[in-house]
Design an enzyme around this catalytic site. Structure first.
Site, PDB file in Angstrom:
ATOM      1  N   ALA A 198       0.875  -1.170   0.000  1.00  0.00           N
ATOM      2  CA  ALA A 198       0.000   0.000   0.000  1.00  0.00           C
ATOM      3  C   ALA A 198       0.910   1.218   0.000  1.00  0.00           C
ATOM      4  CB  ALA A 198      -0.873  -0.011   1.243  1.00  0.00           C
ATOM      5  N   GLY A 253       0.547  -4.948   0.974  1.00  0.00           N
ATOM      6  CA  GLY A 253      -0.673  -4.939   0.159  1.00  0.00           C
ATOM      7  C   GLY A 253      -0.468  -5.557  -1.220  1.00  0.00           C
ATOM      8  N   GLU A 309      -0.841  -9.178  -0.657  1.00  0.00           N
ATOM      9  CA  GLU A 309      -2.276  -9.393  -0.374  1.00  0.00           C
ATOM     10  C   GLU A 309      -3.087  -9.356  -1.670  1.00  0.00           C
ATOM     11  OE1 GLU A 309      -2.299  -6.316   2.775  1.00  0.00           O
ATOM     12  OE2 GLU A 309      -3.244  -7.850   4.018  1.00  0.00           O
ATOM     13  N   GLU A 323       4.530  -5.652   7.214  1.00  0.00           N
ATOM     14  CA  GLU A 323       3.790  -4.585   7.902  1.00  0.00           C
ATOM     15  C   GLU A 323       4.225  -4.363   9.348  1.00  0.00           C
ATOM     16  OE1 GLU A 323       2.423  -6.661   5.729  1.00  0.00           O
ATOM     17  OE2 GLU A 323       0.853  -5.673   4.578  1.00  0.00           O
TER      18      GLU A 323
HETATM   19  N1  DAK Z   1       4.679   3.091  -0.698  1.00  0.00           N
HETATM   20  C1  DAK Z   1       5.100   4.275  -1.213  1.00  0.00           C
HETATM   21  N2  DAK Z   1       6.273   4.432  -1.865  1.00  0.00           N
HETATM   22  C2  DAK Z   1       7.024   3.324  -2.012  1.00  0.00           C
HETATM   23  C3  DAK Z   1       6.672   2.067  -1.491  1.00  0.00           C
HETATM   24  C4  DAK Z   1       5.419   1.968  -0.797  1.00  0.00           C
HETATM   25  N3  DAK Z   1       4.968   0.806  -0.308  1.00  0.00           N
HETATM   26  N4  DAK Z   1       7.656   1.188  -1.780  1.00  0.00           N
HETATM   27  C5  DAK Z   1       8.601   1.881  -2.458  1.00  0.00           C
HETATM   28  N5  DAK Z   1       8.230   3.164  -2.601  1.00  0.00           N
HETATM   29  C6  DAK Z   1       8.961   4.253  -3.251  1.00  0.00           C
HETATM   30  C7  DAK Z   1      10.168   4.656  -2.411  1.00  0.00           C
HETATM   31  O1  DAK Z   1       9.774   5.569  -1.380  1.00  0.00           O
HETATM   32  C8  DAK Z   1      11.034   5.320  -3.471  1.00  0.00           C
HETATM   33  O2  DAK Z   1      10.511   6.608  -3.726  1.00  0.00           O
HETATM   34  P1  DAK Z   1      11.507   7.895  -3.810  1.00  0.00           P
HETATM   35  O3  DAK Z   1      12.299   7.873  -2.547  1.00  0.00           O
HETATM   36  O4  DAK Z   1      12.337   7.610  -5.052  1.00  0.00           O
HETATM   37  O5  DAK Z   1      10.556   9.037  -3.972  1.00  0.00           O
HETATM   38  C9  DAK Z   1      10.775   4.462  -4.716  1.00  0.00           C
HETATM   39  O6  DAK Z   1       9.529   3.775  -4.472  1.00  0.00           O
HETATM   40  C10 DAK Z   1      11.842   3.399  -4.943  1.00  0.00           C
HETATM   41  O7  DAK Z   1      11.975   2.647  -3.742  1.00  0.00           O
HETATM   42  P2  DAK Z   1      13.387   2.464  -2.979  1.00  0.00           P
HETATM   43  O8  DAK Z   1      14.292   3.613  -3.241  1.00  0.00           O
HETATM   44  O9  DAK Z   1      13.069   2.126  -1.561  1.00  0.00           O
HETATM   45  O10 DAK Z   1      13.948   1.181  -3.750  1.00  0.00           O
HETATM   46  P3  DAK Z   1      14.967   0.105  -3.182  1.00  0.00           P
HETATM   47  O11 DAK Z   1      15.376  -0.719  -4.346  1.00  0.00           O
HETATM   48  O12 DAK Z   1      16.019   0.746  -2.346  1.00  0.00           O
HETATM   49  O13 DAK Z   1      14.079  -0.796  -2.211  1.00  0.00           O
HETATM   50  C11 DAK Z   1      12.095  -2.028  -1.510  1.00  0.00           C
HETATM   51  C12 DAK Z   1      13.026  -1.554  -2.702  1.00  0.00           C
HETATM   52  C13 DAK Z   1      10.871  -2.699  -2.106  1.00  0.00           C
HETATM   53  C14 DAK Z   1      12.889  -3.015  -0.640  1.00  0.00           C
HETATM   54  C15 DAK Z   1      11.726  -0.765  -0.676  1.00  0.00           C
HETATM   55  O14 DAK Z   1      11.195   0.214  -1.558  1.00  0.00           O
HETATM   56  C16 DAK Z   1      10.717  -1.058   0.400  1.00  0.00           C
HETATM   57  O15 DAK Z   1      11.052  -1.592   1.450  1.00  0.00           O
HETATM   58  N6  DAK Z   1       9.440  -0.656   0.158  1.00  0.00           N
HETATM   59  C17 DAK Z   1       8.400  -0.762   1.121  1.00  0.00           C
HETATM   60  C18 DAK Z   1       7.991  -2.180   1.246  1.00  0.00           C
HETATM   61  C19 DAK Z   1       6.925  -2.344   2.323  1.00  0.00           C
HETATM   62  O16 DAK Z   1       7.192  -2.189   3.498  1.00  0.00           O
HETATM   63  N7  DAK Z   1       5.739  -2.658   1.869  1.00  0.00           N
HETATM   64  C20 DAK Z   1       4.673  -2.928   2.740  1.00  0.00           C
HETATM   65  C21 DAK Z   1       3.917  -1.686   2.894  1.00  0.00           C
HETATM   66  S1  DAK Z   1       2.765  -1.861   4.202  1.00  0.00           S
HETATM   67  C22 DAK Z   1      -4.179   0.431   4.542  1.00  0.00           C
HETATM   68  C23 DAK Z   1      -4.370  -0.857   4.089  1.00  0.00           C
HETATM   69  C24 DAK Z   1      -3.325  -1.731   3.947  1.00  0.00           C
HETATM   70  C25 DAK Z   1      -2.065  -1.328   4.257  1.00  0.00           C
HETATM   71  C26 DAK Z   1      -1.882  -0.060   4.759  1.00  0.00           C
HETATM   72  C27 DAK Z   1      -2.903   0.815   4.899  1.00  0.00           C
HETATM   73  N8  DAK Z   1      -5.243   1.352   4.724  1.00  0.00           N
HETATM   74  C28 DAK Z   1      -6.502   1.006   4.214  1.00  0.00           C
HETATM   75  C29 DAK Z   1      -5.099   2.516   5.477  1.00  0.00           C
HETATM   76  C30 DAK Z   1      -0.972  -2.223   3.999  1.00  0.00           C
HETATM   77  C31 DAK Z   1       0.246  -1.825   4.285  1.00  0.00           C
HETATM   78  C32 DAK Z   1       1.370  -2.203   3.461  1.00  0.00           C
HETATM   79  O17 DAK Z   1       1.306  -2.672   2.353  1.00  0.00           O
END
Ligand code: DAK
Length: 256
Positions: free
Chosen positions: A66, A112, A115, A135
């Site tokens: 997400a 997400g 998911e 998460e």
């Molecule tokens: N959201 C927003 N931006 C994201 C992102 C994300 N999930 N994942 C990556 N990006 C963005 C990064 O911020 C970066 O943007 P800039 O800094 O260039 O502006 C760009 O994509 C490239 O990412 P990285 O620079 O981080 O790239 P790397 O190769 O260094 O790393 C990575 C790749 C996939 C390991 C890393 O980007 C990462 O850890 N990303 C986050 C992964 C993560 O934690 N995903 C789970 C998210 S939690 C909700 C419902 C459900 C949820 C939440 C709320 N509501 C209804 C309220 C669920 C939550 C989730 O999914």
């Protein structure tokens, strides 16, 4: 229909929907969820479309979760409402769709994103794909059905390990656990997904629809999804949530 975040390509009775936000690693913001929801409904009501493939643009990510930048300021009640709406609009809709769906996982499928892939009926991943529900490292829990669909696919013990550690696993490990159906070389992803789609499409659409309904009837109870929604909302606004999300935005490790 014209969209800002997705591209739909219809070929041979298959709608290939590509999530197209490569700079943000195809993270799911509200607009993308809404566009996916619309396109999936349109496809489902078109009898000439016999299979839907979901994939991400580029070779780095299917969907990296997400959109963290969007949910950073949500309160408990906003988090709860948005998770419930997202489930209804997209994740539950996909899972219960009459038209079979396949996730073609072309890279990271995190949070997400995983998911979303788990809401599809089948999953194929490229060799370099990485899958996980990280998460808890952000101070939240999976909120789009991950706590229910992951144990249904890989068993409670394996799901506990993946969700509580937040570990990210390889495509080969995901195959071994039963989280995905196939692993293929990156350049073969689309071809292999279409071959799988055609294996379904040669069968009776009516029977496919009935089989999906019957298989889904054994899924975790509604109670589980409701509890996930409640526990998810309780994470919002906490100190851990603020630290987890701040750490992501500042590109550092969180300190809980
Ligand atoms: N959201 C927003 N931006 C994201 C992102 C994300 N999930 N994942 C990556 N990006 C963005 C990064 O911020 C970066 O943007 P800039 O800094 O260039 O502006 C760009 O994509 C490239 O990412 P990285 O620079 O981080 O790239 P790397 O190769 O260094 O790393 C990575 C790749 C996939 C390991 C890393 O980007 C990462 O850890 N990303 C986050 C992964 C993560 O934690 N995903 C789970 C998210 S939690 C909700 C419902 C459900 C949820 C939440 C709320 N509501 C209804 C309220 C669920 C939550 C989730 O999914």
């Amino acid at each position: 229909m014209k969209y800002n975040n997705i591209i739909s390509t219809i070929t041979g009775g298959i709608n290939i929907i590509t999530i197209n936000r490569p700079k943000q690693l195809n993270a799911l913001n509200k607009e993308t969820i809404s566009e996916l929801s619309k396109e999936i409904s349109i496809s489902n009501s078109n009898p000439s479309i016999r299979c839907i493939i979901l994939t991400g643009s580029g070779d780095k990510a299917f969907v990296a979760g997400a959109d963290i930048k969007e949910f950073v300021s949500f309160t408990k009640s906003e988090g709860k409402k948005l998770a419930r709406e997202g489930q209804k609009l997209l994740f539950d809709k996909l899972s219960n769709l009459e038209t079979p769906t396949i996730a073609a996982i072309n890279g990271f499928a995190l949070g997400g994103g995983l998911e979303l892939a788990m809401s599809c009926h089948l999953r194929i991943a490229v060799q370099h794909a990485k899958l996980g529900l990280p998460e808890v490292s952000l101070g939240v829990i999976p909120g789009y059905g991950g706590t229910q669909r992951l144990p249904a696919l890989i068993g409670k013990g394996n799901a506990m390990e993946m969700i509580l550690t937040g570990d990210i696993i390889s495509a080969d490990k995901a195959l071994e656990l039963g989280l995905i159906n196939q692993v293929v070389a990156a350049e073969k992803l689309l071809e292999a997904t279409i071959i799988l789609a055609k294996r379904l499409m040669k069968n009776s659409p009516n029977s496919i629809k009935n089989a999906i309904k019957a298989i889904n009837a054994s899924d975790s109870s509604l109670k589980g999804f409701k509890e996930e929604n409640l526990q998810f909302s309780l994470c919002f606004g906490t100190t851990d949530f603020k630290e987890g999300v701040a750490a992501f935005l500042e590109k550092r490790k969180p300190e809980f």
